[in-house]
Write a protein that holds these residues in place. Structure first.
Motif, PDB file in Angstrom:
ATOM      1  N   VAL A 109      42.764 111.869  95.221  1.00  0.00           N
ATOM      2  CA  VAL A 109      43.911 111.350  95.966  1.00  0.00           C
ATOM      3  C   VAL A 109      43.484 110.292  96.967  1.00  0.00           C
ATOM      4  O   VAL A 109      42.330 110.229  97.383  1.00  0.00           O
ATOM      5  CB  VAL A 109      44.649 112.476  96.723  1.00  0.00           C
ATOM      6  CG1 VAL A 109      45.263 113.473  95.741  1.00  0.00           C
ATOM      7  CG2 VAL A 109      43.732 113.186  97.712  1.00  0.00           C
ATOM      8  N   GLU A 137      42.605 117.410  92.251  1.00  0.00           N
ATOM      9  CA  GLU A 137      43.199 116.084  92.071  1.00  0.00           C
ATOM     10  C   GLU A 137      42.541 115.058  92.984  1.00  0.00           C
ATOM     11  O   GLU A 137      42.321 115.316  94.162  1.00  0.00           O
ATOM     12  CB  GLU A 137      44.690 116.180  92.377  1.00  0.00           C
ATOM     13  CG  GLU A 137      45.507 114.945  92.063  1.00  0.00           C
ATOM     14  CD  GLU A 137      46.993 115.202  92.308  1.00  0.00           C
ATOM     15  OE1 GLU A 137      47.694 115.546  91.346  1.00  0.00           O
ATOM     16  OE2 GLU A 137      47.429 115.082  93.473  1.00  0.00           O
ATOM     17  N   ASP A 164      52.133 122.898  94.563  1.00  0.00           N
ATOM     18  CA  ASP A 164      51.684 123.259  93.221  1.00  0.00           C
ATOM     19  C   ASP A 164      50.176 123.470  93.197  1.00  0.00           C
ATOM     20  O   ASP A 164      49.416 122.535  93.489  1.00  0.00           O
ATOM     21  CB  ASP A 164      52.067 122.145  92.245  1.00  0.00           C
ATOM     22  CG  ASP A 164      51.774 122.490  90.788  1.00  0.00           C
ATOM     23  OD1 ASP A 164      51.155 123.543  90.528  1.00  0.00           O
ATOM     24  OD2 ASP A 164      52.162 121.697  89.914  1.00  0.00           O
ATOM     25  N   ALA A 222      48.177 110.903  94.319  1.00  0.00           N
ATOM     26  CA  ALA A 222      47.258 110.949  93.185  1.00  0.00           C
ATOM     27  C   ALA A 222      46.760 109.543  92.844  1.00  0.00           C
ATOM     28  O   ALA A 222      47.553 108.607  92.690  1.00  0.00           O
ATOM     29  CB  ALA A 222      47.951 111.558  91.980  1.00  0.00           C
ATOM     30  N   ARG A 271      47.472 121.027  91.801  1.00  0.00           N
ATOM     31  CA  ARG A 271      46.955 119.845  92.488  1.00  0.00           C
ATOM     32  C   ARG A 271      45.499 120.020  92.935  1.00  0.00           C
ATOM     33  O   ARG A 271      44.838 119.039  93.272  1.00  0.00           O
ATOM     34  CB  ARG A 271      47.824 119.496  93.697  1.00  0.00           C
ATOM     35  CG  ARG A 271      49.237 119.019  93.340  1.00  0.00           C
ATOM     36  CD  ARG A 271      49.849 118.201  94.470  1.00  0.00           C
ATOM     37  NE  ARG A 271      49.177 116.916  94.637  1.00  0.00           N
ATOM     38  CZ  ARG A 271      49.449 116.031  95.605  1.00  0.00           C
ATOM     39  NH1 ARG A 271      50.373 116.333  96.507  1.00  0.00           N
ATOM     40  NH2 ARG A 271      48.785 114.893  95.692  1.00  0.00           N
TER      41      ARG A 271
END
Length: 328
Positions: free
Chosen positions: A89, A87, A81, A116, A84
């Motif tokens: 992480v 994001e 996706d 995440a 992301r």
């Protein structure tokens, strides 16, 4: 990109070097993470030193070490996706059976291995959640809830043990922790209800006394070899012992009779190969404790990439009260 590299086993100061490598490109199903912090664990040092049993040469011609880390997703491969990107992480198994780990400005790895970070959790904390965090969470909760149980945590001041004390207390257990007297206050601060000197000549009796004479429901064990006899004595029938280390005695003789007639479960934990469902459960427990502000993840020292050898030496020296990180 800048990366810490080794090509042969050896001492940290001679084996590790900072080099320029090509920035990786994420393949199908992968993400590219710009690394903020790389976590250094004892297993990383053993891999670099070549001290793992039966291993005579590095598995790859060129290795960027470290399995743990945290950062921000900068790009994604096909099938991931695009939302992301950006994001925050944390990473697990960065260098497990792979040549290139987290000790670099970038790492490309399967998307599932970049988890995440919960809101409000720092990248520094994220870099400690891989090996220490998941080990502690699975040791404590690998057989389910611990509410109302008594949990013995041997080595409660070590990185894994300290997290395990907090997680067990958060889970509703009564916690007995062993360690050095210098660490008693620290273990109590983490939530231990009782603390015991691990060198005590009457360790088994001390553990039982701390539990009001009752046998122990579950244990988290860092030195199984030297504590096997004590565990056989203090554990309750059908109890579970989660074992993640035995460095002082890697070929222990076991009191099989007492263990047999208590039907003890000896659960040897190697977090690298934890099945997906169990890993997902450990991640959920970690995130839950963090969301409840029930888990402090201390960081002792942060090194620059050019000082990665010093980071390894700090881990090898032991006696730490927190994790060792390399900042990129």
């Amino acid at each position: 990109m800048k990366a810490v590299v080794y090509r042969a086993f050896g001492l940290a100061e001679t084996a590790l070097g900072l080099e320029e490598l090509d920035t990786p490109v994420p393949d199908t199903g992968e993400v590219l993470v710009r690394v903020a912090f790389s976590g250094v664990n004892p297993s990383d040092c053993k891999a670099r030193a070549g001290t793992r049993p039966g291993v005579t040469k590095p598995a790859f011609e060129e290795i960027v070490p470290h399995s743990d880390g945290a950062g921000v997703i900068e790009a994604v491969g096909a099938g991931v996706d695009p939302a992301r990107v950006g994001e925050r992480v944390w990473i697990w198994n960065g260098q497990w059976q792979r040549a290139f780990g987290t000790a670099a400005e970038y790492i490309a790895l399967p998307a599932a291995q970049a988890v995440a970070l919960p809101e409000g959790v720092s990248l520094e904390v994220g870099a400690v959640l891989g090996i220490p965090g998941l080990t502690a969470a699975h040791c404590v909760f690998g057989a389910g809830d611990v509410a109302g149980k008594t949990v013995l945590i041997n080595g409660g001041a070590g990185t894994v043990g300290y997290l395990a004390v907090q997680l067990a207390k958060w889970g509703g257990a009564t916690v007995i922790a062993t360690g050095s007297p210098r660490d008693f206050d620290r273990m109590r601060g983490a939530g231990a209800d009782h603390v015991i000197d691990y060198r005590s000549a009457t360790l088994a009796a001390d553990v039982l006394a701390a539990n009001g004479g009752a046998l122990i429901d579950m244990a988290v064990e860092v030195e199984f070899g030297i504590n096997a006899g004590m565990l056989a004595e203090v554990m309750a029938p059908n109890a579970r012992v989660a074992i993640y280390g035995s460095a002082k005695d890697m070929a222990p003789e076991l009191p099989f009779g007492p263990m047999l007639f208590k039907a003890l479960t000896l659960d040897i934990v190697l977090i690298y190969i934890l099945p997906d469902a169990e890993r997902a459960e450990a991640i959920a427990r970690l995130h839950g404790a963090l969301a409840d502000s029930a888990l402090e993840v201390p960081v002792e020292t942060v090194f620059a990439p050019e000082d990665a050898a010093r980071a390894h030496e700090a881990v090898e020296a032991g006696g730490r009260a927190g994790a060792v990180l390399v900042r990129f």
